[in-house]
Design an enzyme around this catalytic site. Structure first.
Site, PDB file in Angstrom:
ATOM      1  N   HIS A 177       0.868  -1.174   0.000  1.00  0.00           N
ATOM      2  CA  HIS A 177       0.000   0.000   0.000  1.00  0.00           C
ATOM      3  C   HIS A 177       0.900   1.218   0.000  1.00  0.00           C
ATOM      4  CE1 HIS A 177      -3.061   2.886   1.166  1.00  0.00           C
ATOM      5  NE2 HIS A 177      -3.987   1.960   1.046  1.00  0.00           N
ATOM      6  N   ARG A 206      -6.526  10.442  -0.311  1.00  0.00           N
ATOM      7  CA  ARG A 206      -6.328  10.899  -1.688  1.00  0.00           C
ATOM      8  C   ARG A 206      -7.653  10.956  -2.445  1.00  0.00           C
ATOM      9  NH1 ARG A 206      -3.007   6.579  -3.640  1.00  0.00           N
ATOM     10  NH2 ARG A 206      -3.213   5.633  -1.586  1.00  0.00           N
TER      11      ARG A 206
END
Lengths: 266, 614
Positions: free
Chosen positions: B241, B261
């Site tokens: 990740h 994000r």
């Protein structure tokens, strides 16, 4: 890096505090230090934990007497020379070291009448406003660490009350269902008569120890008490009961209470 | 019997129970604590609530593109088609997702998904999912209590019980007849007799040093499936990740949700540059913005702007961060900056990202509403797993099923964020149905469905002896020390960027560790003894690590969650190949198998993109 003194409960109900000198590094939490003890000095020290990020509610213990998640307790909250004492949750039977038998909580969870959508509806039918789901969403943040049930004086010092009291965690679950916009059951009488809502005298200890910052007392328990009172003293309900029309309450599911509950594991 | 009580396990158990089968859920942790609670961002499902242009076909295409076309297309199809039903079903069981203005389930943007697609609850979606399934199980137990007088009649939970081996009858077509394990609380051994076992044991992340995974992720299901004769596929593909915490050291690896994000957060290097613009690969070029203005316009007007490159699939972002740091443009603690503070009002950040706000404030003394976070890649997910039939989740071994992270194929070489929670629901249910149908067929067949005489007893005797060994070997190896060496080996030599000679070195080290694992020593007795529990899990981690390393050495290309510095290109030839792993006499053997091709037309897509050649 520094060396610190830890006192940790070792053994079962008749165990004792054992003292360790152990290395502590910048930024660490109490669970890091317990893991270091396991890796270097006490490989069989029982500690229950999973996520180490404050999301699963497994690593509940009492640190210097206060119920806390060990993964979210920074070492920097203690004075430099403070001895850190870690003990298992006091309200539940100790299995060994820092691990308790928390099956009381799972037994209580099973008694609460489940979410009950209206008959005739099906998946996809619900339309709910954000403002309406937010109340229950706050309670669904609960990570089931059981620290609220651990701290609650109703059962912390009164084993005999356990049978009659579900604790803040599960009274809050009742409130959550009662405030769910699509739920159709009525758990107000059961909250009072079966789950012991009346034992709560709103000292707010549960709110104070909640690692998720849920306002258990103000947003769940007090509003639930108000609803119970509304229900109990509603003149229409009173009149109805006089003429033989008992209001419908959702009873606890039959046969979910068993004699051995509150002890041992399944 | 379902092994594992995360999203896949619980959904499988519900499905099996609804088919009228007596079902046991066996879980290493307490009920409701499984790793699924750590999922933050959401569950991907093309409900089309936020953008009506979305459909299962677009979701399907995004999934294959994200997986670099190595996905089992039938799995990706079933997943995209059925995810919306599974989400609505959860809502009907009491889940409270965040809402749209018109009262439906709200959906958020995520990397690699063309439209806002993730049903979510703030940034704690996994908790909502696990709690809803847990409460659904309680509801079914209440119904059974009313009907049969016993809540455990058809659905029983065996919490804090670890399965250590599967029991199978002899011969090539020998079927699964049960499993063996121990109770953590008292060290007692348990033998389950069951005609089917559904593995839902999650992943393998604890074999790596920097990981977002909890202690449970020791590859138990992967290893037990191998030992029972099943095949694993795609084991070289491990997802790092892009955003894990990097400081302080004790929290290194803890997940920072992609929602940061998705909701507007941007990545910057030490020079303050939004470096992701420099890392858009050709296959995604047409979909991603080239300037900051265009990217910033996308949040409000996605039809006339292209997406910000921060929302590329995870493998791309993780590699980009890795190279920024390597080239000296990293943050003070070896990550990059993830900033949402300059992008959203403080109140909005606290509302949308409450657990990130809490996590950084409590663990790193960082206020994410006022300053950027420092983040870097962390081992998060394994795309590889048990090779299964897409429709039934059946493995190659009769009676053995697998769903969720322990199953392979669905995500190809790289999983899109949000596709895991929906995967658990779709294939958890299918595994429950598949296992129930298998039992029906077994009972309808002429053969006797009881296990052959002595099989269970012999297996139990063997398992007891090997399980007790670490408690008896006084001066053996320390399991914590071996685990630590294993994590360093995998992290340093088979990590996010790989090189052939380094992987070879890792295999040598793994072989040496395997010998030392034979003489592990765990002092103490059998009552909740974590040293002993680790000793029993280490052989699983080692076997699975070897599978990862062998496959990583074999695949001489870079694709998705497998990056070879010495073979940096994606190859058209490898696109047609899955690496399949079997255990032969305790050794890992590799086989090249042709990848499955898509029966579904992919021509339908809003951007009209055709399939690239690699």
């Amino acid at each position: 890096m520094s060396e610190r003194t830890f006192r940790v409960w070792r053994g079962g109900p008749d165990g004792e505090l054992t003292e360790y000198r152990v290395e502590v590094n910048e930024g660490e939490v109490v669970l890091d230090v317990l893991h270091r003890l396991q890796a270097t000095q006490a490989p069989d020290m029982a500690v229950r934990w999973n996520c180490k990020a404050g999301k699963c509610g497994s690593c509940s213990v009492e640190i210097n007497g206060r119920p806390r998640l060990s993964c979210m307790t920074r070492m920097s909250v203690f004075e430099d020379d403070e001895v850190v004492t870690v003990t298992p949750m006091r309200t539940f039977p100790v299995v060994r070291d820092l691990v308790c038998d928390v099956s009381f909580n799972y037994a209580k969870a099973r008694e609460i009448p489940s979410f009950t959508p209206a008959p005739g509806t099906e998946p996809g039918d619900f339309r709910m406003r954000q403002a309406d789901v937010e109340r229950s969403q706050e309670f669904r943040k609960c990570i089931e660490c059981f620290l609220c049930n651990d701290v609650c004086h109703v059962i912390r010092d009164h084993e005999e009350n356990k049978e009659h009291f579900s604790g803040p965690r599960f009274l809050m679950r009742v409130a959550e269902l009662e405030m769910h916009p699509e739920d159709t059951a009525d758990r107000r009488r059961t909250a009072q008569e079966e789950f012991g809502l009346g034992y709560c005298n709103i000292t707010k200890c549960c709110t104070e120890v909640c690692p998720e910052g849920i306002h258990i007392t103000d947003n769940a328990l007090i509003p639930l008490k108000e609803r119970v009172v509304d229900r109990k003293y509603d003149p229409l309900v009173w009149l109805g009961s006089k003429i033989g029309r008992r209001p419908k309450d959702t009873p606890i599911a039959p046969n979910v209470r068993r004699p051995e509950e509150g002890r041992g594991t399944a | 019997m379902v092994v594992g009580a995360g999203g896949a396990g619980l959904r499988a158990a519900i499905a099996a129970r609804e088919q009228g089968k007596r079902t046991a859920i066996v879980s290493k942790s307490l009920f409701g604590k499984a790793h699924t609670v750590m999922a933050e961002g959401g569950a991907a499902a093309a409900l089309g609530n936020t953008n009506a242009a979305d459909s299962w076909k677009v979701h399907f295409r995004d999934t294959l593109r994200g997986g670099k076309f190595l996905n089992d297309p039938r799995m990706a199809e079933l997943h995209a088609r059925e995810a919306p039903e599974r989400i609505l079903e959860l809502e009907y069981w009491g889940a409270l997702f965040d809402r749209t203005e018109d009262g439906r389930i709200s959906q958020r943007n995520f990397g690699g998904h063309e439209y806002p697609r993730l049903a979510h609850v703030g940034d704690r979606t996994g908790l909502e999912l696990i709690r809803t399934l847990q409460q659904r199980i309680v509801a079914l137990q209440q119904a059974d209590a009313a009907e049969f007088g016993d809540p455990d009649e058809r659905l029983a939970v065996f919490a804090e019980t670890a399965v250590t081996s599967l029991v199978r009858e002899g011969g090539d077509d020998g079927r699964i007849v049960g499993a063996f394990g121990y109770r953590r609380v008292d060290g007692g051994f348990v033998l389950f007799e069951a005609p089917t076992v559904i593995l839902a044991t999650g992943g393998i992340g604890k074999a790596f040093r920097t990981t977002s995974n909890s202690w449970e992720y020791t590859g138990d299901g992967h290893a037990q499936a191998l030992r029972a004769g099943a095949s694993l596929i795609n084991m070289e593909f491990v997802q790092f990740h892009p955003t894990g915490m990097v400081w302080p050291p004790s929290v290194k690896g803890i997940l920072v949700t992609e929602s940061v994000r998705g909701d507007g957060g941007v990545l910057r290097n030490s020079r303050g540059e939004r470096f992701m613009f420099d890392y858009v690969p050709d296959v995604f070029r047409s979909q991603y913005a080239e300037t900051e203005e265009e990217a910033d316009g996308w949040y409000d007007d996605p039809t006339r702007h292209r997406r910000p490159p921060e929302l590329l699939p995870r493998d791309e972002v993780a590699r980009a961060i890795n190279s920024e740091v390597k080239e000296g443009r990293g943050s003070p603690h070896g990550g990059v900056f993830l900033d949402v503070s300059s992008r959203l009002p403080a109140e909005e950040i606290r509302r949308r990202l409450p657990s990130m706000h809490h996590q950084f404030r409590e663990l790193a003394d960082v206020d994410i509403t006022a300053e950027p976070m420092e983040v870097g890649p962390t081992c998060h997910y394994v795309m590889g797993g048990v090779r299964v039939d897409a429709d039934t989740a059946a493995s190659d071994v009769p009676g053995l099923f697998a769903a969720g992270e322990v199953a392979g194929g669905m995500h190809g070489s790289n999983r899109l964020g949000g596709n895991s929670l929906s995967d658990l629901l779709v294939f958890g249910r299918r595994a429950g149905l598949g296992a129930a149908a298998y039992v029906d067929a077994l009972e309808a067949g002429e053969g006797d469905s009881t296990p052959a005489t002595g099989v269970l007893e012999r297996a139990a005797a063997e398992a007891v002896a090997s399980s007790l060994a670490p408690l008896k070997q006084g001066a053996g190896e320390n399991p914590y020390a071996i685990h630590s060496e294993l994590q360093d080996t995998m992290n340093d030599l088979v990590g996010i960027i790989r090189r052939g000679p380094e992987v070879e070195r890792a295999l040598e080290r793994l072989a040496a560790l395997a010998e030392r694992v034979d003489v592990l020593s765990a002092p103490g007795d059998r009552v909740y003894n974590p040293g002993w529990h680790l000793a029993l899990a280490l052989p699983n981690m080692l076997l699975v690590s070897e599978a990862v390393a062998r496959a990583a050495l074999e695949r001489t290309e870079s694709r998705g969650g497998h990056t070879r510095d010495d073979c940096p290109e994606m190859s058209a030839e490898w696109r047609r190949v899955n690496l399949s792993v079997r255990a032969v006499d305790g050794r890992v053997e590799l086989e090249r198998t042709p990848s499955r091709t898509s029966p579904v037309s992919c021509s339908h897509s809003s951007t009209g993109t055709s399939w690239p050649s690699t």
